[in-house]
Write a protein that holds these residues in place. Structure first.
Motif, PDB file in Angstrom:
ATOM      1  N   ASN A 165      41.477  -6.664 -21.994  1.00  0.00           N
ATOM      2  CA  ASN A 165      42.853  -7.258 -21.229  1.00  0.00           C
ATOM      3  C   ASN A 165      42.848  -6.854 -19.806  1.00  0.00           C
ATOM      4  O   ASN A 165      43.759  -7.032 -19.028  1.00  0.00           O
ATOM      5  N   ALA A 166      41.596  -6.548 -19.189  1.00  0.00           N
ATOM      6  CA  ALA A 166      41.761  -6.640 -17.634  1.00  0.00           C
ATOM      7  C   ALA A 166      41.491  -7.818 -17.140  1.00  0.00           C
ATOM      8  O   ALA A 166      41.162  -8.878 -17.900  1.00  0.00           O
ATOM      9  N   SER A 167      42.255  -8.062 -16.025  1.00  0.00           N
ATOM     10  CA  SER A 167      42.376  -9.549 -15.257  1.00  0.00           C
ATOM     11  C   SER A 167      42.081  -9.394 -13.930  1.00  0.00           C
ATOM     12  O   SER A 167      41.925  -8.388 -13.365  1.00  0.00           O
ATOM     13  N   MET A 168      41.422 -10.520 -13.218  1.00  0.00           N
ATOM     14  CA  MET A 168      41.103 -10.456 -11.977  1.00  0.00           C
ATOM     15  C   MET A 168      41.393 -11.931 -11.480  1.00  0.00           C
ATOM     16  O   MET A 168      41.105 -12.893 -12.128  1.00  0.00           O
ATOM     17  N   VAL A 169      41.338 -11.809 -10.134  1.00  0.00           N
ATOM     18  CA  VAL A 169      41.430 -13.179  -9.298  1.00  0.00           C
ATOM     19  C   VAL A 169      40.261 -12.988  -8.527  1.00  0.00           C
ATOM     20  O   VAL A 169      40.133 -12.235  -7.689  1.00  0.00           O
ATOM     21  N   GLY A 170      39.318 -13.775  -8.650  1.00  0.00           N
ATOM     22  CA  GLY A 170      37.895 -13.693  -8.022  1.00  0.00           C
ATOM     23  C   GLY A 170      36.693 -14.082  -8.768  1.00  0.00           C
ATOM     24  O   GLY A 170      36.779 -14.970  -9.788  1.00  0.00           O
ATOM     25  N   ARG A 171      35.621 -13.839  -8.293  1.00  0.00           N
ATOM     26  CA  ARG A 171      34.407 -14.008  -8.853  1.00  0.00           C
ATOM     27  C   ARG A 171      33.455 -12.733  -9.212  1.00  0.00           C
ATOM     28  O   ARG A 171      33.647 -11.909  -8.447  1.00  0.00           O
ATOM     29  N   ILE A 172      32.658 -12.968 -10.319  1.00  0.00           N
ATOM     30  CA  ILE A 172      31.909 -11.754 -10.611  1.00  0.00           C
ATOM     31  C   ILE A 172      30.297 -12.480 -10.543  1.00  0.00           C
ATOM     32  O   ILE A 172      29.841 -13.289 -11.294  1.00  0.00           O
ATOM     33  N   TYR A 173      29.633 -11.526  -9.751  1.00  0.00           N
ATOM     34  CA  TYR A 173      28.340 -11.906  -9.609  1.00  0.00           C
ATOM     35  C   TYR A 173      27.374 -10.348  -9.645  1.00  0.00           C
ATOM     36  O   TYR A 173      27.625  -9.320  -9.140  1.00  0.00           O
ATOM     37  N   ALA A 174      26.620 -10.370 -10.822  1.00  0.00           N
ATOM     38  CA  ALA A 174      25.727  -9.019 -11.097  1.00  0.00           C
ATOM     39  C   ALA A 174      24.462  -9.435 -11.296  1.00  0.00           C
ATOM     40  O   ALA A 174      24.123 -10.392 -11.896  1.00  0.00           O
ATOM     41  N   GLN A 175      23.453  -8.695 -10.972  1.00  0.00           N
ATOM     42  CA  GLN A 175      22.144  -8.719 -10.945  1.00  0.00           C
ATOM     43  C   GLN A 175      21.512  -8.326 -12.556  1.00  0.00           C
ATOM     44  O   GLN A 175      20.563  -8.640 -12.796  1.00  0.00           O
ATOM     45  N   SER A 176      22.336  -7.598 -13.002  1.00  0.00           N
ATOM     46  CA  SER A 176      21.915  -7.574 -14.679  1.00  0.00           C
ATOM     47  C   SER A 176      22.945  -7.664 -15.632  1.00  0.00           C
ATOM     48  O   SER A 176      22.550  -8.328 -16.827  1.00  0.00           O
ATOM     49  N   LEU A 177      24.216  -7.490 -15.628  1.00  0.00           N
ATOM     50  CA  LEU A 177      25.016  -7.598 -16.936  1.00  0.00           C
ATOM     51  C   LEU A 177      26.546  -7.696 -16.260  1.00  0.00           C
ATOM     52  O   LEU A 177      26.982  -7.032 -15.382  1.00  0.00           O
ATOM     53  N   VAL A 178      27.261  -8.614 -17.064  1.00  0.00           N
ATOM     54  CA  VAL A 178      28.537  -8.782 -16.895  1.00  0.00           C
ATOM     55  C   VAL A 178      29.137  -8.823 -18.393  1.00  0.00           C
ATOM     56  O   VAL A 178      28.779  -9.562 -19.159  1.00  0.00           O
ATOM     57  N   ALA A 179      29.903  -7.902 -18.520  1.00  0.00           N
ATOM     58  CA  ALA A 179      30.458  -7.580 -19.909  1.00  0.00           C
ATOM     59  C   ALA A 179      32.060  -7.999 -20.033  1.00  0.00           C
ATOM     60  O   ALA A 179      32.827  -7.223 -19.080  1.00  0.00           O
ATOM     61  N   LEU A 180      32.390  -8.700 -20.676  1.00  0.00           N
ATOM     62  CA  LEU A 180      33.887  -9.187 -20.969  1.00  0.00           C
ATOM     63  C   LEU A 180      34.528  -9.003 -22.136  1.00  0.00           C
ATOM     64  O   LEU A 180      33.778  -9.174 -23.141  1.00  0.00           O
ATOM     65  N   ASP A 181      35.712  -8.611 -22.154  1.00  0.00           N
ATOM     66  CA  ASP A 181      36.592  -8.343 -23.576  1.00  0.00           C
ATOM     67  C   ASP A 181      37.997  -8.812 -23.438  1.00  0.00           C
ATOM     68  O   ASP A 181      38.778  -8.034 -23.016  1.00  0.00           O
ATOM     69  N   ASN A 182      38.211 -10.278 -23.910  1.00  0.00           N
ATOM     70  CA  ASN A 182      39.523 -10.773 -23.771  1.00  0.00           C
ATOM     71  C   ASN A 182      40.299 -10.535 -22.450  1.00  0.00           C
ATOM     72  O   ASN A 182      41.298  -9.903 -22.441  1.00  0.00           O
TER      73      ASN A 182
END
Length: 188
Positions: A165-182
């Protein structure tokens, strides 16, 4: 473990052209891409990765910070004006922080280690500040804990995790992993 706690694998369904996939966890018009999908997806992903790496390098290479090691990396309760900030340590946000300025102002946060936003804390904007002009360049891992809210673009050399349930306004760029959960993520 109750049914609501059980881990349910995310299912991706490739479109007819096999150029992208969709998922119930990803709202339209957003799509999911993988390097083994049909052309032109591999070329487009390579272009995107190179652009991310160039952006990371540009943000990391900025010199003459306005603030060096501000609050020893503990940003809780602070209001941050536009500028270039640099830390030689990890940065934590254990309580709400405000980014304040106009829609034209820019913030670059250079973090040589990790960025950690505590559970249920918020990065908020005031004065017309735009998440599109906020850049968090992080050499280590970024963790935005459960029910926290974040603003700005993340350029991570390693991994980014948004917990439940974390939220954000923006973009995510990662060189190895982006992990999301609801999570709820919107672009500025």
């Amino acid at each position: 473990m109750t049914t609501s706690q059980a881990q349910v694998p995310m299912r991706f369904i490739a479109d007819a052209s096999n150029e992208f996939a969709t998922s119930v966890a990803v709202s339209m018009p957003w799509r999911v891409y993988a390097s083994d999908y049909a052309s032109p997806t591999p070329v487009n992903l390579t272009t995107a990765v190179l652009a991310m790496e160039a952006s990371y390098t540009d943000a990391a290479g900025r010199t003459n910070p306005d603030e060096l090691n501000l609050a020893d990396g503990n940003l809780g309760g602070l209001t941050l004006a536009p500028g270039l900030y640099r830390w030689g340590t990890s940065v934590t946000i254990p309580s709400n922080v405000t980014i304040s300025g106009s829609a034209q102002d820019v913030w670059i946060f250079q973090i040589s280690n990790d960025l950690d936003v505590s559970a249920a804390q918020r990065v908020t904007l005031s004065g017309g500040a735009s998440a599109a002009n906020i850049f968090w360049q992080v050499a280590g891992e970024v963790v935005i804990h459960e029910n926290a809210h974040f603003e700005g673009g993340i350029l991570s050399q390693t991994a980014v995790t948004l917990q439940t349930n974390a939220s954000m306004v923006g973009r995510i760029y990662a060189q190895s992993l982006v992990a999301l959960d609801n999570n709820s993520i919107s672009t500025p």
